[in-house]
Structures are given as structure tokens and as C-alpha cells.
Enzyme design. Structure first.
Site, PDB file in Angstrom:
ATOM      1  N   LYS A  70     -28.136  20.270  28.846  1.00 59.45           N
ATOM      2  CA  LYS A  70     -27.110  20.868  28.186  1.00 59.45           C
ATOM      3  C   LYS A  70     -27.815  21.938  27.035  1.00 59.45           C
ATOM      4  O   LYS A  70     -27.014  22.797  26.647  1.00 59.45           O
ATOM      5  CB  LYS A  70     -26.337  19.626  27.436  1.00 59.45           C
ATOM      6  N   LYS A 106     -23.924  19.754  39.753  1.00 59.93           N
ATOM      7  CA  LYS A 106     -22.671  18.646  39.611  1.00 59.93           C
ATOM      8  C   LYS A 106     -21.312  19.280  39.245  1.00 59.93           C
ATOM      9  O   LYS A 106     -21.198  20.110  38.418  1.00 59.93           O
ATOM     10  CB  LYS A 106     -22.920  17.661  38.617  1.00 59.93           C
ATOM     11  N   LYS A 126     -16.337  18.996  34.152  1.00 57.34           N
ATOM     12  CA  LYS A 126     -14.857  19.499  33.671  1.00 57.34           C
ATOM     13  C   LYS A 126     -15.144  20.393  32.435  1.00 57.34           C
ATOM     14  O   LYS A 126     -14.109  21.029  32.085  1.00 57.34           O
ATOM     15  CB  LYS A 126     -14.100  18.282  33.330  1.00 57.34           C
TER      16      LYS A 126
END
Ligand code: ATP
Ligand code: LTN
Length: 330
Positions: free
Chosen positions: A111, A194, A197
Site C-alpha cells: 500500500k 487481487k 474494493k
């Protein structure tokens, strides 16, 4: 009855990845285990959120939990931030966690990317400790999660064990429960990444609340490999293998059966059939969601969940404080 705890953070609309990797398994487990499922709203704050959007997503996830089949009579459903002990325990556990351990968390590295910029919050770094608190606060034996969370549950185990070694047996050391199939559903446009959302674009993600025709289109335009053979080969054919995993988990048939069924048919027919399988799985979820999302029932469920969870959590945090010598002797 053994206890299970898991949560999902309201950082975007729930995806088919969340459903197959997590929620579908919660439903299967709720008869066999004492299940606690929460909405991890504190975790959402690790990245910037709009307050009204966040509120809406918390309600949406609650309604989707129920719409997917979680039964509030069996499962305790609650909002993380409504139970102060999560944050309190998180701090105590931070005092038992090493910087080196957090530095090794791959989700954090992914991230933040390579460049440690000024704008990355410290909560993104310490977030796995809050996750550990979410779990061991309830003396959970098991944690049903997708593949990406395995490392965080391993860290949870290490923290719990360290605490127990220093202060005497106190926390249950939990185990992750990762589905054999579907633990990592990949992005439809980039099958090496992956399905997520919180991506900027939702083209590669199927959202449980997407319009059904949009779902069909996303599947039909998903990225597949250059030949047209429907065959499971994760390494060389990641696109079609991902679609086969979705097919297999939703239709409950094996890769071999899928392969045989589409032997001379090519990707087109396979994708059209898959689109209908996904739509058939999602349609009843959307119907139930629409019935309950604005109902008072939802608040009642969250109130009852909060009351039950907070009793357990309060007792545990009081004992933990005591164990560490905080405050006055009780
Ligand atoms: P974000 O994109 O904001 O990082 P996320 O979609 O990964 O979020 P989480 O709230 O972090 O969702 O995860 C909730 C649960 O869903 C976790 O158990 C996680 O492992 C699982 N999960 C998330 N994405 C997938 C996926 N693509 N395949 C399988 N399981 C998944
Ligand atoms: N960290 C998880 C969500 C999460 C969770 C938890 C999962 C927060 N607390 C406790 C299981 C148990 C994620 O990012 N997917």
C-alpha cells in the site's frame, strides 16, 4: 463451541472477492461455531474517508452481511468503533509489538509502495496491531479470512504468545482459516493483482451492488490469455484460471468438470455461462439487500450485537489492564 471472529473494512463497495474469500465462508461456519462478525470502520480510517460515504458503507456492509445469509440469531454482528475496548487493547498490544515485525507486513509495503512519503499515516503501519486486538479481545480460536490476511493472523499469534510469555497465559492464540479455493480472487482486468474494493477504477472488480448488466459486461470483457482453451493453469493462464475459480466456487463443480464441459467451446461461451452463474448468485443478495437496507431491523441487529460483544470485550480489557498493573488494584 469454538469461537470465530472476522471483519471487513468499509473502504468501498463489497466485491465478489470479499464474498467468495470471506462472507460465503462465514455463512458456512455459523452453525458450527460461535461467530462474531464486525464492520471494521476504524480500519477504514487508515486512509482518507468521506464521513457521509463511510456512514453509508457501514450500513451497506451490515445489510449485505444479512442479505448474503448471516443470521443475527446465530451470529453476533457489530460495528468495531462502537466498542472502545478494540482501541484500548490495540494500544496495550502495541507495547508488545516490534517495529521490525510491522515493517515486514506485505500489505503495508504494497500500500505504501517503495517511496515512504510524508503523507502515509502511522495508523496504516500499526493497523495489524488493531487487527490483532479485534481478534484476541474475544478469545477467538479461529479467524476466517482470505489469503492476503494470513500474515496478519500470524502476527496476531506472535503478539498473543509474547503477551502470554511475559504475563502468564491470558490470550487464546488464534488460527487462520483460509478457504482451499477462492482465497484470492484476482482483478478481472489484471489477473496478477487481487480484486480489491478500494481501487480507483472498479472495472476489474465485481461489486455485489453492481447493476446486473454491468456485471455481465465486466465478465465478458475480462482479460484472458491469447489461446482459447478453457484449462486451469494458474501460472501460464492466470486470467482464465481466475474465472474458473469463480465458476467452481459458485457452481460447486471441479476444475476438471469445467474443463470437460467447455472442451471445444472457447472463451466466449464459457464467459457467457459464467456471467449468468455470477448474476444468479448475486441477484437474490441484491433483492434481500434492498428489502432491509433502510429497515429498523438493521439498527436493532447492530444494537444487539454491540451489547453482546461489548460485555465480553469490557471484561477482557479490564483483566488485561489488571494483568499489566495499570490503574489501581481491583
Ligand atoms: P481494500 O481493497 O480496501 O484493501 P479488501 O477488498 O481487501 O479491501 P478487506 O476489508 O480488507 O477487503 O477484506 C475483507 C475480507 O475479504 C478479508 O478476509 C480478505 O482476506 C477478503 N478478501 C478481500 N479481497 C479478496 C479477494 N480478492 N479474494 C479473496 N478474498 C478477499
Ligand atoms: N485487516 C482485514 C480486515 C480486518 C479483520 C480483522 C479480519 C480487520 N480486523 C479481524 C479478520 C479479523 C483486512 O484488511 N482485510
Amino acid at each position: 463451541m469454538k469461537r470465530m471472529v472476522s471483519g471487513i473494512k468499509p473502504t468501498g463497495g463489497l466485491t465478489l472477492g470479499n464474498y467468495i474469500g470471506a462472507i460465503k465462508n462465514f455463512i458456512d461456519f455459523q452453525d458450527e461455531y460461535e461467530l462474531f462478525v464486525f464492520i471494521a470502520d476504524l480500519h477504514a480510517l487508515t486512509t482518507k474517508q468521506d464521513r457521509l460515504e463511510l456512514r453509508k458503507r457501514i450500513k451497506d456492509i451490515t445489510a449485505l452481511y444479512i442479505a448474503c445469509g448471516l443470521d443475527p440469531e446465530k451470529t453476533t454482528i457489530y460495528i468495531q468503533s462502537e466498542i472502545a475496548a478494540h482501541s484500548q487493547l490495540s494500544y496495550l498490544l502495541e507495547c508488545h509489538t516490534y517495529m521490525g515485525e510491522l515493517n515486514r507486513m506485505t500489505q503495508y509495503k504494497d500500500k505504501t509502495g517503495k517511496n515512504m512519503t510524508e503523507s502515509i499515516t502511522s495508523s496504516l503501519f500499526t493497523y495489524p496491531v488493531l487487527m490483532a486486538a479485534d481478534i484476541i479481545l474475544y478469545d477467538a480460536d479461529f479467524v476466517p479470512v482470505g489469503d492476503d490476511q494470513k500474515q496478519h493472523v500470524e502476527l496476531t499469534r506472535n503478539i498473543a504468545q509474547r503477551f502470554n510469555q511475559r504475563h502468564g497465559d491470558f490470550f487464546i492464540v488464534p488460527e487462520p482459516v483460509i478457504p482451499k479455493q477462492g482465497a484470492r480472487i484476482m482483478d478481472l482486468q489484471n489477473p496478477l493483482k487481487k480484486m480489491s474494493k478500494s481501487d480507483d477504477s472498479d472495472k476489474g472488480s465485481i461489486l455485489l451492488l453492481d447493476d446486473l448488466n454491468r456485471i455481465r459486461n465486466k465478465i465478458k470483457s475480462s482479460m484472458t490469455d491469447s489461446d482459447s482453451e478453457v484449462r486451469f493453469d494458474q501460472e501460464n493462464k492466470p486470467g482464465i484460471s481466475n474465472l474458473m475459480t469463480i465458476y467452481s466456487t459458485l457452481a460447486s463443480i471441479t476444475y476438471k468438470e469445467i474443463q470437460d464441459k467447455y472442451i471445444d467451446k472457447g472463451y466466449g461461451v464459457f464467459k457467457s455461462d459464467l456471467a449468468e452463474i455470477v448474476v444468479d448468485a448475486i441477484r437474490p443478495i441484491q433483492e434481500r439487500y434492498n428489502e432491509i437496507v433502510k429497515s429498523k431491523e438493521l439498527d436493532d441487529i447492530l444494537d444487539a450485537g454491540r451489547d453482546k460483544a461489548s460485555k465480553i470485550a469490557y471484561k477482557k480489557i479490564m483483566k488485561a489492564n489488571n494483568k499489566l498493573g495499570l490503574g489501581r488494584k481491583r
